[in-house]
Design a protein around this motif. Structure first.
Motif, short mmCIF file in Angstrom:
data_model
loop_
_atom_site.label_atom_id
_atom_site.label_comp_id
_atom_site.label_asym_id
_atom_site.label_seq_id
_atom_site.Cartn_x
_atom_site.Cartn_y
_atom_site.Cartn_z
N GLY A 54 0.82 -1.20 0.00
CA GLY A 54 0.00 0.00 0.00
C GLY A 54 0.86 1.25 0.00
N ARG A 57 1.99 2.31 -3.48
CA ARG A 57 0.99 3.08 -4.24
C ARG A 57 0.90 4.50 -3.69
NH1 ARG A 57 -3.24 2.57 -7.88
NH2 ARG A 57 -2.78 0.40 -8.19
N PRO A 78 -4.80 -2.47 1.20
CA PRO A 78 -4.08 -3.68 1.62
C PRO A 78 -3.84 -3.74 3.14
CG PRO A 78 -2.93 -2.64 -0.20
CD PRO A 78 -4.04 -1.72 0.20
N TRP A 104 -3.23 -8.03 -5.34
CA TRP A 104 -2.58 -6.72 -5.34
C TRP A 104 -1.45 -6.65 -6.36
CZ3 TRP A 104 -5.83 -3.69 -3.28
CH2 TRP A 104 -5.53 -2.32 -3.22
N ASP A 108 -1.87 -3.51 -8.94
CA ASP A 108 -0.82 -2.49 -9.08
C ASP A 108 -0.22 -2.42 -10.48
OD1 ASP A 108 -0.98 -1.28 -6.66
OD2 ASP A 108 0.82 -2.20 -5.80
N SER A 129 4.80 -10.93 -5.83
CA SER A 129 3.45 -11.14 -5.29
C SER A 129 2.95 -12.54 -5.61
CB SER A 129 2.48 -10.10 -5.86
OG SER A 129 2.80 -8.83 -5.37
#
Length: 145
Positions: A54, A57, A78, A104, A108, A129
């Motif tokens: 998070g 971002r 998140p 995520w 993203d 991820s």
């Protein structure tokens, strides 16, 4: 011009997978070295990394000339999901965190498309991820509750 990922990003990214892989293996094998249960350690690490994602971002939004408010709002998701997952009983804690990591990584992918992060970061995020999410899901489905 596409530049390659910096070696430090590759090395540190790969090193960040070690706790996911090691702790997931311990959960699956039902091992608790030194009397320390690996499940809460894995869940805690997963939640910390979700918050880090998070933050990625949030930083991209802050560095962007447009600084869209929606990016800041999405950036906290998140952390909130991961925090809630810590309250879920096993195996749902790890399953939720695994699904979050996988999702995520895909969510993203708009960041490099919008030019907010380099293309190499989007590719690296998919790999990291993917491995982290699959490790969490494996522990959540194959491990002991």
């Amino acid at each position: 011009m596409h530049r390659a990922a910096p070696p430090a990003a590759l090395i540190l990214g790969a090193a960040g997978l070690i706790p996911f892989l090691g702790l997931s293996a311990l959960v699956i094998l039902g091992q608790a070295p030194f009397g320390i249960a690996p499940r809460p350690l894995l869940a805690g690490y997963g939640a910390v990394i979700a918050s880090f994602l998070g933050g990625l971002r949030w930083g991209a939004a802050a560095a962007s000339p447009e600084g869209r408010g929606a990016d800041y709002a999405v950036a906290v998701v998140p952390s909130l999901i991961a925090w809630a997952a810590l309250f879920a009983p096993g195996p749902w804690d790890l399953r939720a965190l695994g699904a979050l990591a996988l999702a995520w990584g895909l969510i993203d992918q708009d960041l490099p498309r919008r030019g907010l992060v380099p293309a190499w970061l989007g590719q690296l995020r998919l790999v990291l991820s993917g491995v982290a999410g699959l490790a969490l899901l494996a522990a959540g489905f194959l491990g002991t509750a």
